[in-house]
Design a protein around this motif. Structure first.
Motif, PDB file in Angstrom:
ATOM      1  N   THR A 154       5.159  10.305 -15.686  1.00  0.00           N
ATOM      2  CA  THR A 154       5.152  11.638 -15.099  1.00  0.00           C
ATOM      3  C   THR A 154       3.829  12.343 -15.361  1.00  0.00           C
ATOM      4  O   THR A 154       3.100  11.996 -16.285  1.00  0.00           O
ATOM      5  N   GLY A 155       3.553  13.344 -14.533  1.00  0.00           N
ATOM      6  CA  GLY A 155       2.323  14.114 -14.651  1.00  0.00           C
ATOM      7  C   GLY A 155       1.696  14.313 -13.285  1.00  0.00           C
ATOM      8  O   GLY A 155       2.158  13.782 -12.268  1.00  0.00           O
ATOM      9  N   TYR A 156       0.618  15.069 -13.272  1.00  0.00           N
ATOM     10  CA  TYR A 156      -0.131  15.312 -12.037  1.00  0.00           C
ATOM     11  C   TYR A 156      -0.765  14.011 -11.546  1.00  0.00           C
ATOM     12  O   TYR A 156      -1.332  13.257 -12.329  1.00  0.00           O
ATOM     13  N   SER A 157      -0.654  13.743 -10.262  1.00  0.00           N
ATOM     14  CA  SER A 157      -1.265  12.552  -9.678  1.00  0.00           C
ATOM     15  C   SER A 157      -2.703  12.866  -9.274  1.00  0.00           C
ATOM     16  O   SER A 157      -2.937  13.673  -8.374  1.00  0.00           O
ATOM     17  N   GLU A 158      -3.662  12.246  -9.963  1.00  0.00           N
ATOM     18  CA  GLU A 158      -5.074  12.455  -9.673  1.00  0.00           C
ATOM     19  C   GLU A 158      -5.488  11.538  -8.519  1.00  0.00           C
ATOM     20  O   GLU A 158      -5.510  10.318  -8.656  1.00  0.00           O
ATOM     21  N   PRO A 159      -5.807  12.116  -7.351  1.00  0.00           N
ATOM     22  CA  PRO A 159      -6.105  11.295  -6.169  1.00  0.00           C
ATOM     23  C   PRO A 159      -7.232  10.285  -6.397  1.00  0.00           C
ATOM     24  O   PRO A 159      -7.164   9.158  -5.903  1.00  0.00           O
ATOM     25  N   SER A 160      -8.267  10.672  -7.134  1.00  0.00           N
ATOM     26  CA  SER A 160      -9.410   9.781  -7.317  1.00  0.00           C
ATOM     27  C   SER A 160      -9.077   8.571  -8.184  1.00  0.00           C
ATOM     28  O   SER A 160      -9.826   7.593  -8.205  1.00  0.00           O
ATOM     29  N   LEU A 161      -7.947   8.632  -8.896  1.00  0.00           N
ATOM     30  CA  LEU A 161      -7.545   7.515  -9.756  1.00  0.00           C
ATOM     31  C   LEU A 161      -6.212   6.912  -9.311  1.00  0.00           C
ATOM     32  O   LEU A 161      -5.542   6.233 -10.091  1.00  0.00           O
ATOM     33  N   ALA A 162      -5.882   7.116  -8.053  1.00  0.00           N
ATOM     34  CA  ALA A 162      -4.608   6.602  -7.541  1.00  0.00           C
ATOM     35  C   ALA A 162      -4.524   5.085  -7.634  1.00  0.00           C
ATOM     36  O   ALA A 162      -3.426   4.517  -7.723  1.00  0.00           O
ATOM     37  N   PHE A 163      -5.673   4.400  -7.653  1.00  0.00           N
ATOM     38  CA  PHE A 163      -5.670   2.942  -7.754  1.00  0.00           C
ATOM     39  C   PHE A 163      -5.177   2.455  -9.116  1.00  0.00           C
ATOM     40  O   PHE A 163      -4.911   1.271  -9.310  1.00  0.00           O
ATOM     41  N   LEU A 164      -5.039   3.367 -10.072  1.00  0.00           N
ATOM     42  CA  LEU A 164      -4.500   3.006 -11.382  1.00  0.00           C
ATOM     43  C   LEU A 164      -3.000   3.270 -11.482  1.00  0.00           C
ATOM     44  O   LEU A 164      -2.391   3.005 -12.522  1.00  0.00           O
ATOM     45  N   MET A 185      -4.921  -1.753 -18.782  1.00  0.00           N
ATOM     46  CA  MET A 185      -5.448  -1.575 -20.142  1.00  0.00           C
ATOM     47  C   MET A 185      -6.955  -1.801 -20.176  1.00  0.00           C
ATOM     48  O   MET A 185      -7.680  -1.087 -20.883  1.00  0.00           O
ATOM     49  N   TYR A 186      -7.432  -2.767 -19.418  1.00  0.00           N
ATOM     50  CA  TYR A 186      -8.881  -3.021 -19.352  1.00  0.00           C
ATOM     51  C   TYR A 186      -9.603  -1.819 -18.759  1.00  0.00           C
ATOM     52  O   TYR A 186     -10.662  -1.408 -19.257  1.00  0.00           O
ATOM     53  N   ALA A 187      -9.025  -1.228 -17.714  1.00  0.00           N
ATOM     54  CA  ALA A 187      -9.621  -0.034 -17.109  1.00  0.00           C
ATOM     55  C   ALA A 187      -9.718   1.092 -18.132  1.00  0.00           C
ATOM     56  O   ALA A 187     -10.734   1.811 -18.201  1.00  0.00           O
ATOM     57  N   ASN A 226     -13.896  -5.438  -8.350  1.00  0.00           N
ATOM     58  CA  ASN A 226     -13.248  -4.404  -7.559  1.00  0.00           C
ATOM     59  C   ASN A 226     -12.887  -3.206  -8.428  1.00  0.00           C
ATOM     60  O   ASN A 226     -13.055  -2.043  -8.023  1.00  0.00           O
ATOM     61  N   LEU A 227     -12.425  -3.478  -9.641  1.00  0.00           N
ATOM     62  CA  LEU A 227     -12.066  -2.403 -10.568  1.00  0.00           C
ATOM     63  C   LEU A 227     -13.287  -1.568 -10.927  1.00  0.00           C
ATOM     64  O   LEU A 227     -13.238  -0.328 -10.929  1.00  0.00           O
ATOM     65  N   TYR A 228     -14.400  -2.221 -11.231  1.00  0.00           N
ATOM     66  CA  TYR A 228     -15.634  -1.495 -11.543  1.00  0.00           C
ATOM     67  C   TYR A 228     -16.058  -0.618 -10.368  1.00  0.00           C
ATOM     68  O   TYR A 228     -16.473   0.532 -10.551  1.00  0.00           O
ATOM     69  N   ASN A 229     -15.972  -1.161  -9.163  1.00  0.00           N
ATOM     70  CA  ASN A 229     -16.349  -0.383  -7.983  1.00  0.00           C
ATOM     71  C   ASN A 229     -15.466   0.856  -7.828  1.00  0.00           C
ATOM     72  O   ASN A 229     -15.948   1.956  -7.525  1.00  0.00           O
ATOM     73  N   GLN A 230     -14.180   0.677  -8.028  1.00  0.00           N
ATOM     74  CA  GLN A 230     -13.260   1.802  -7.898  1.00  0.00           C
ATOM     75  C   GLN A 230     -13.530   2.873  -8.952  1.00  0.00           C
ATOM     76  O   GLN A 230     -13.397   4.069  -8.694  1.00  0.00           O
ATOM     77  N   LEU A 231     -13.920   2.448 -10.146  1.00  0.00           N
ATOM     78  CA  LEU A 231     -14.159   3.397 -11.227  1.00  0.00           C
ATOM     79  C   LEU A 231     -15.502   4.099 -11.124  1.00  0.00           C
ATOM     80  O   LEU A 231     -15.633   5.270 -11.490  1.00  0.00           O
ATOM     81  N   TYR A 232     -16.530   3.396 -10.625  1.00  0.00           N
ATOM     82  CA  TYR A 232     -17.887   3.908 -10.775  1.00  0.00           C
ATOM     83  C   TYR A 232     -18.648   4.147  -9.475  1.00  0.00           C
ATOM     84  O   TYR A 232     -19.745   4.706  -9.513  1.00  0.00           O
TER      85      TYR A 232
END
Length: 317
Positions: A50-60, A148-150, A184-190
């Motif tokens: 639960t909590g606010y859904s942060e759109p920029s981190l929806a891939f997590l 967890m890696y992210a 892909n994870l790095y691209n999504q994060l950075y």
């Protein structure tokens, strides 16, 4: 402590996971990662985040719909949150049992069980240890490993920050054995939007290094509107001044409706006590706070200069 937490998880039919407001990769990596671990290990349990859904981190991961009724006799676990005012969704008190798992310096002593270890790089690292080092092992899936890696790379700045330890690198090495797309994870994060990249140029163009080694920047509503950047999108700019020679600590102010968000970073002087004085907290070298006016922001900068002045004096001695 790990065994006590696992025992509480095993005893619960419903588990609700919280984390701090304005989530970062570690908050979501630990929260949603723990959900995936529990679901893979205990098929009969109901696990919700639960909590606010942060759109920029929806891939997590997306948040679940959680009702007040869900909390009845539930186990509540709060990840990555040192003080109770920062817990996202204040219903965390409605459960039967409360557990805190966090790597920040202790601020609020809360929870029937509290595992707080500031020596850890991230709460995601702690979640991996929870899964793999107790008497009862949790099932680590590819998706749990990705999350967890992210969280680990997010809170260590891709292993650049001093919080990175030999254990951190070992845990990361274990996680990359799983099947997920790191590139892909790095691209999504950075990856940075062009508008945000231009705003980074604005920050560098307005560099104002003081004799104490402090620089500050004010991203007003007008500046943000000019560049077409939202307050949330500025989070990726917090490290902008980190490579500048001579800087000891820096602060970026971001104007939001009804408050000014404060992002504090340091190369040595401890700043978390300063953040605590301004409605915030965090790590010794990375903290956040809130101020109500630009006058209060100026006072915070002066206080930061005092801290850096004392730090430089101690270095000279």
């Amino acid at each position: 402590m790990i065994d006590h937490i696992i025992e509480a998880i095993e005893a619960a039919e419903t588990i609700i996971l919280h984390r701090h407001e304005r989530p970062d990769p570690d908050a979501l990596g630990s929260q949603v990662g723990l959900k995936k671990l529990i679901e893979a290990t205990y098929k009969d349990k109901t696990v919700k985040v639960t909590g606010y859904s942060e759109p920029s981190l929806a891939f997590l991961g997306e948040m679940d719909s959680v009702t007040d009724e869900d909390y009845k006799e539930a186990l509540v676990i709060v990840c990555d949150t040192a003080n109770t005012p920062r817990i996202d969704d204040d219903r965390y008190t409605l459960g039967q049992t409360l557990i805190k798992i966090d790597h920040h310096p202790e601020v609020d002593l809360y929870g029937d069980i509290s595992w707080a270890d500031p020596s850890m790089s991230s709460t995601s690292e702690m979640i991996y240890l929870l899964a793999t080092t107790g008497k009862k092992k949790l099932t680590v899936t590819d998706e749990a490993a990705r999350l967890m890696y992210a969280g680990i790379i997010g809170d260590t700045g891709r292993f650049l920050y001093p919080s990175t330890t030999a254990q951190t690198l070992y845990v990361a090495a274990e996680l990359v054995r799983f099947n997920f797309n790191r590139s892909n994870l790095y691209n999504q994060l950075y990856e940075t939007k062009p508008a945000v990249a231009k705003l980074k140029g604005y920050l560098l163009d307005h560099l104002n290094l003081s004799e104490e080694g402090v620089t500050s920047a004010k991203l007003t509503e007008n500046v943000l509107a000019t560049y077409g950047v939202t307050p949330e999108e500025t989070s990726v700019l917090v490290g902008t001044y980190g490579d500048v020679l001579g800087i000891k600590a820096w602060v970026i102010f971001v104007e939001e409706p009804n408050q000014i968000r404060v992002r504090l970073r340091s190369k040595g002087p401890h700043i978390n006590t300063l953040a605590a004085q301004y409605n915030g907290g965090g790590h010794p070298l990375a903290s956040g706070a809130k101020v109500k006016s630009w006058e209060e922001a100026d006072q915070l900068v002066n206080d930061l200069k005092d801290i850096c002045r004392a730090y430089k004096k101690s270095e000279e001695e």
